[in-house]
Design a protein around this motif. Structure first.
Motif, short mmCIF file in Angstrom:
data_model
loop_
_atom_site.label_atom_id
_atom_site.label_comp_id
_atom_site.label_asym_id
_atom_site.label_seq_id
_atom_site.Cartn_x
_atom_site.Cartn_y
_atom_site.Cartn_z
N ILE A 281 0.86 -1.18 0.00
CA ILE A 281 0.00 0.00 0.00
C ILE A 281 0.90 1.23 0.00
CG2 ILE A 281 -1.79 1.26 1.27
CD1 ILE A 281 -2.36 -1.52 2.66
N GLU A 282 0.61 2.18 -0.87
CA GLU A 282 1.42 3.40 -0.98
C GLU A 282 0.50 4.61 -0.83
OE1 GLU A 282 4.72 3.33 -1.54
OE2 GLU A 282 5.15 1.37 -2.43
N LEU A 283 0.87 5.55 0.07
CA LEU A 283 0.01 6.70 0.34
C LEU A 283 0.85 7.96 0.55
CD1 LEU A 283 -2.22 5.00 3.05
CD2 LEU A 283 -2.98 5.56 0.76
N ASP A 284 0.53 9.03 -0.17
CA ASP A 284 1.07 10.35 0.17
C ASP A 284 0.19 10.92 1.28
OD1 ASP A 284 3.25 10.71 -1.59
OD2 ASP A 284 1.86 10.98 -3.25
N ILE A 285 0.82 11.43 2.32
CA ILE A 285 0.08 11.94 3.47
C ILE A 285 0.10 13.47 3.42
CG2 ILE A 285 -0.18 11.89 5.97
CD1 ILE A 285 -0.46 9.16 4.54
N LEU A 286 -1.05 14.07 3.11
CA LEU A 286 -1.16 15.51 2.98
C LEU A 286 -1.90 16.17 4.14
CD1 LEU A 286 -1.95 15.21 -0.75
CD2 LEU A 286 -0.15 16.69 0.05
N ALA A 287 -2.62 15.39 4.93
CA ALA A 287 -3.39 15.97 6.04
C ALA A 287 -2.43 16.52 7.09
CB ALA A 287 -4.29 14.91 6.66
N PRO A 288 -2.65 17.75 7.57
CA PRO A 288 -1.78 18.33 8.60
C PRO A 288 -2.05 17.72 9.96
CG PRO A 288 -3.54 19.85 8.08
CD PRO A 288 -3.67 18.70 7.11
N GLU A 289 -1.14 17.96 10.88
CA GLU A 289 -1.19 17.34 12.20
C GLU A 289 -2.51 17.57 12.93
OE1 GLU A 289 1.59 17.34 16.24
OE2 GLU A 289 1.69 19.02 14.84
N ASP A 290 -3.05 18.78 12.85
CA ASP A 290 -4.27 19.12 13.58
C ASP A 290 -5.55 18.76 12.84
OD1 ASP A 290 -2.94 20.14 15.83
OD2 ASP A 290 -2.62 22.07 14.84
N GLU A 291 -5.42 18.26 11.62
CA GLU A 291 -6.59 17.86 10.83
C GLU A 291 -6.36 16.49 10.22
OE1 GLU A 291 -7.61 20.83 7.97
OE2 GLU A 291 -7.21 22.49 9.36
N PRO A 292 -6.17 15.47 11.05
CA PRO A 292 -5.90 14.12 10.52
C PRO A 292 -7.08 13.63 9.68
CG PRO A 292 -6.45 14.00 12.84
CD PRO A 292 -6.30 15.46 12.52
N GLU A 293 -6.77 12.78 8.70
CA GLU A 293 -7.81 12.23 7.84
C GLU A 293 -7.94 10.73 8.07
OE1 GLU A 293 -7.01 12.27 3.63
OE2 GLU A 293 -4.84 12.21 3.96
N ILE A 294 -9.11 10.22 7.82
CA ILE A 294 -9.35 8.77 7.89
C ILE A 294 -9.30 8.24 6.46
CG2 ILE A 294 -10.99 6.96 8.46
CD1 ILE A 294 -12.01 8.71 10.72
N ILE A 295 -8.37 7.35 6.22
CA ILE A 295 -8.18 6.76 4.90
C ILE A 295 -8.71 5.34 4.92
CG2 ILE A 295 -6.45 6.06 3.20
CD1 ILE A 295 -4.69 8.34 4.17
N PHE A 336 5.36 10.95 22.15
CA PHE A 336 4.86 11.97 21.24
C PHE A 336 3.34 12.05 21.33
CE2 PHE A 336 3.27 13.72 17.31
CZ PHE A 336 4.12 14.80 17.10
N THR A 337 2.86 13.29 21.43
CA THR A 337 1.43 13.56 21.37
C THR A 337 1.14 14.65 20.34
OG1 THR A 337 1.65 15.18 23.16
CG2 THR A 337 1.00 12.93 23.77
N HIS A 338 2.00 15.70 20.33
CA HIS A 338 1.77 16.84 19.45
C HIS A 338 3.07 17.62 19.33
CE1 HIS A 338 0.08 20.71 18.02
NE2 HIS A 338 -0.90 19.95 17.54
N THR A 339 3.24 18.27 18.20
CA THR A 339 4.45 19.05 17.95
C THR A 339 4.72 20.04 19.08
OG1 THR A 339 4.14 18.87 15.57
CG2 THR A 339 5.55 20.65 16.35
N SER A 340 3.68 20.68 19.56
CA SER A 340 3.85 21.73 20.58
C SER A 340 4.29 21.18 21.93
CB SER A 340 2.53 22.51 20.76
OG SER A 340 1.50 21.64 21.21
N GLU A 341 4.14 19.86 22.15
CA GLU A 341 4.47 19.28 23.45
C GLU A 341 5.73 18.43 23.42
OE1 GLU A 341 -0.18 19.01 24.92
OE2 GLU A 341 0.76 17.32 23.92
#
Length: 807
Positions: A281-295, A336-341
């Motif tokens: 399975i090959e996927l480009d991941i474009l969703a940003p950290e705060d707006e994850p997508e369900i694929i 890891f939880t979030h970039t800011s933390e």
């Protein structure tokens, strides 16, 4: 069809002794001086060609001689003695009459039966359409790889069946029947794993750490380049529960991309133990950290299997930080939880983000993944309806069920005598104590291992020139669907309704059926020889932007582009030039195109400064005609000659020296300059004059298809030299660069059309074309021209042609 004076002349038989033919005077007057005992241009001696047209030993050569005389290429325009129009008409008519007579004689003498083995992909599709079963014959230990002929994997003369293959086919049919009729039908299960479970073995200790800081965000799995992380383990479904089949996958995911950096790409595949995994399975991941997508997607899995996540980008951490850096990030103490933390949770950890929170590398963030399967549709189950007889069935009922199955599997009417051995095997198994279901499956096993299943059989003991309706149905279905006929096509064959409007209706229905996607996937891959892409992996030091995802994206661009042209019935001119292409984020990065907002292949508008458009300037085509270190203009020219003009140039002489690297103490020279020096050799000049311009037109593209203005020369004196993409076609027309070259190809669209028709016919007929097919090819070309060169109409014309109905 692939004509070549040089290659075929090597096998030309001696002239047969006969009375002097009328056309001999013309040949002696205008041809033998350059192609005779005294001078042998292009290794062709016309005086030694066989005059036995019935045998057709040199039929290809005679056909090309007629073509060249008729077009004015022979004798060359610079010859002082030129034939008159009447002389040309006379000799062309005389030779054409003899070629036609020879064709009729050979057709009458054809063998009564022809066998064409199914390719691996066709076998896979056929067992699916026959029994609703998914089986992957490309897995290690399964069916042997198909030998190729100029990229085509379905040419009958190449697909032999060696004794070593037989056991593999037997094992394959056992697997297919076990999946079609399991002792206990597999239950569909759903398994959900959170990032805490995958990354932190449940994450209880890490959660306690978050609780102390009052952090409410959940644990997330940070997947970075060079790090493998579990994506699937068989025991997730319970001991022995995971069964081969189709699985539905859902996951919530996002990415971190450095400013100006590469889009993170996620691969799910098997770990090879060599630092990479085989992409499933090959996927480009474009969703940003705060707006994850369900694929969500579906994938076929051969169980048991273990799969891993792997982020594939060129800005790999290991290039700069090494194993120590990766080990810290992969340890249980890095949370890891979030970039800011990140700094709060890992004050002494490696720096992954700058002061503004931007990533330094490309990462993927996984929240959870869900697997569901194996899943099976009602339509798949329906294909097995009435295959098994009911419990306690009489021998007559069993025979009727087996008869119906054999007719579908063998794709034709079946006699009781043919089924007798399989019914005997069934009765013997019963007598030996086997239950009815197991005994019957022995009979099914015999049907699936018969040559009538693994081969397309055309003909019978009494020779005939045309296919019957059953054979035509199979030829059409394997041409357009790479699989067996469906019930409606079977019914049309049974009713004798594959002529006239009946045939037209069936072909139009097949073109509109979703199974036409198999043709769209298979034909361009074989026609354009995409198997060669990646055959010589590019040197990572010379081409650091090249990676396996870029290579896969290049291959997908070609297929999706073909699909767009086919689905919209566009002109084949689009294959030469266009103001659009099909690209995903990885290709947009590589080509320097505006980044799309969504992942996956999509139509992208091109500007003149992008230097793209059409097949010839796609990365896949430019890459498959190169090696791992440099572009190869001659190979590019040969590819254009084969794919665009349908002509295979002869191989180079055995004693030709390869092009050597540039000496350190000499001025830097381009490959073009070295080829031009090489082509000064009289024995090489004639071929290079026809081949080189076709490849040199693309000298502004390097070995992986990147645009450039200078050629990088590793050694030598002075700066890297400018590339020169100009040239002159064999007929004298000049071009300055690839764009002008494409325009000249558009002027030759009739030659391109004929080549596409020939490629389609080789693919559909499963054989190499000969001079005997030319009249039928010309008829298809004439109809395609009336349809304005539109691709789907060309395919339709081939399917409805008289050639498709001939044995």
């Amino acid at each position: 069809m692939r004509f070549s004076f040089l290659m075929l002349a090597l096998f030309a038989g001696p002239a047969l002794l006969s009375a002097k033919e009328p056309f001999e005077t013309f040949l002696e007057k205008h041809c033998v001086r350059c192609h005779g005992p005294e001078t042998v241009e292009r290794d062709l001696r016309i005086d030694q060609l066989s005059r036995d047209f019935n045998a057709g030993i040199d039929g290809h050569l005679w056909a090309e001689i007629v073509e060249r005389i008729n077009s004015g290429e022979m004798p060359p325009p610079d010859e002082p003695l030129q034939p008159t129009a009447d002389e040309i008409d006379a000799v062309v008519s005389q030779l054409d009459a003899r070629i036609r007579a020879g064709r009729a004689a050979r057709m009458a003498a054809r063998p009564p039966v022809a066998h064409y083995r199914l390719s691996r992909r066709e076998y896979q599709n056929t067992v699916y359409d026959l029994l609703g079963v998914r089986y992957d014959p490309t897995q290690p230990g399964e069916l042997n790889a198909d030998p190729l002929w100029h990229g085509f994997e379905r040419i009958g003369s190449q697909l032999s069946l060696a004794p070593s293959h037989v056991e593999r086919y037997y094992r394959a049919s056992e697997i297919v029947l076990d999946r079609a009729f399991p002792e206990k039908p597999p239950e569909t299960q759903k398994v959900r794993k959170t990032a805490a479970e995958i990354r932190y073995n449940g994450g209880e200790r890490q959660q306690e750490y978050l609780d102390r800081f009052g952090i409410k965000r959940p644990l997330r799995a940070l997947i970075f380049p060079g790090r493998e992380l579990q994506a699937l383990r068989p025991h997730w479904f319970g001991a022995g529960a995971g069964k081969s089949g189709l699985y539905r996958v859902r996951m919530q995911i996002s990415g971190v991309r450095p400013p100006g950096g590469q889009t993170p790409h996620l691969r799910i595949g098997k770990w090879t133990g060599e630092g990479t995994n085989e992409g499933l399975i090959e996927l480009d991941i474009l969703a940003p950290e705060d707006e994850p997508e369900i694929i969500e997607f579906e994938v076929f899995l051969e169980m048991p299997t273990s799969l891993d996540f792997n982020v594939v980008v060129t800005d790999i951490i290991s290039r700069d930080k090494g194993a120590h850096h990766r080990n810290i990030l992969g340890g249980q103490d890095y949370i890891f939880t979030h970039t800011s933390e990140t700094k709060l949770l890992n004050p002494t950890g490696p720096k992954l983000f700058d002061e503004e929170g931007n990533g330094i590398f490309s990462f993927v963030l996984l929240d959870w993944i869900e697997w569901e399967g194996p899943i099976e549709s009602d339509a798949e189950r329906a294909t097995r309806t009435d295959v098994l007889p009911p419990d306690g069935a009489t021998l007559e009922v069993v025979s009727n069920h087996l008869h119906g199955f054999a007719e579908r599997a063998w794709r034709r009417p079946v006699t009781n005598e043919e089924l007798h051995p399989y019914l005997e095997a069934y009765q013997a198994e019963l007598a030996a104590g086997e239950d009815m279901s197991s005994a019957y499956q022995i009979a099914l096993l015999g049907v699936l291992n018969s040559r009538n299943f693994t081969y397309l059989v055309e003909g019978e003991t009494e020779p005939r020139q045309r296919l019957n309706d059953w054979e035509l149905a199979s030829r059409l279905s394997y041409f357009l669907w790479s699989s067996m006929p469906d019930q409606e096509l079977f019914d049309a064959a049974r009713a004798g309704n594959l002529t006239g409007d009946g045939l037209t209706n069936q072909v139009d229905r097949m073109l509109a059926n979703p199974k036409i996607e198999r043709f769209v996937d298979d034909f361009p891959r074989q026609w354009l020889q995409l198997h060669r892409l990646g055959m010589f992996p590019p040197d990572g030091n010379l081409y650091p932007k090249y990676d396996v995802w870029l290579e896969a994206s290049m291959r997908e661009e070609v297929v999706h582009y073909f699909r767009e042209v086919f689905d919209n019935n566009l002109s084949i001119d689009t294959f030469i030039t266009s103001d659009w292409t099909m690209a995903n984020p990885r290709l947009c990065e590589f080509y320097g195109l505006p980044m799309p907002k969504t992942s996956g292949m999509q139509k992208v508008t091109l500007q003149p400064e992008d230097h793209r458009g059409g097949l010839l300037t796609m990365g896949a085509i430019l890459g498959l005609t190169s090696d791992g270190t440099r572009h190869r203009p001659v190979h590019r020219g040969v590819w254009v000659s084969e794919a665009i003009f349908g002509k295979t140039p002869p191989p180079p002489p055995a004693n030709v020296n390869p092009i050597e690297p540039n000496p350190p103490d000499s001025p830097k020279a381009t490959i073009r300059q070295k080829i031009e020096a090489h082509a000064q050799n009289a024995s090489c000049a004639a071929c290079h004059r026809n081949i080189d311009p076709l490849g040199l037109a693309f000298d502004q593209f390097d070995a992986i298809g990147q645009w450039r203005t200078h050629e990088r020369v590793e050694k030598g004196l002075g700066g890297d030299p400018l590339v020169d993409p100009s040239g002159m076609m064999p007929d004298g027309r000049k071009f300055a660069d690839a764009n002008q070259f494409k325009q000249l190809l558009l002027e030759d669209r009739d030659r391109f059309l004929k080549a596409i028709v020939e490629h389609l016919c080789s693919y559909g007929l499963r054989r190499v074309l000969t001079v005997d097919d030319q009249e039928d090819i010309d008829a298809i070309v004439a109809e395609a021209k009336q349809k304005k060169y539109q691709l789907k109409d060309i395919v339709r014309a081939v399917a409805l042609s008289d050639l498709m109905r001939k044995r």
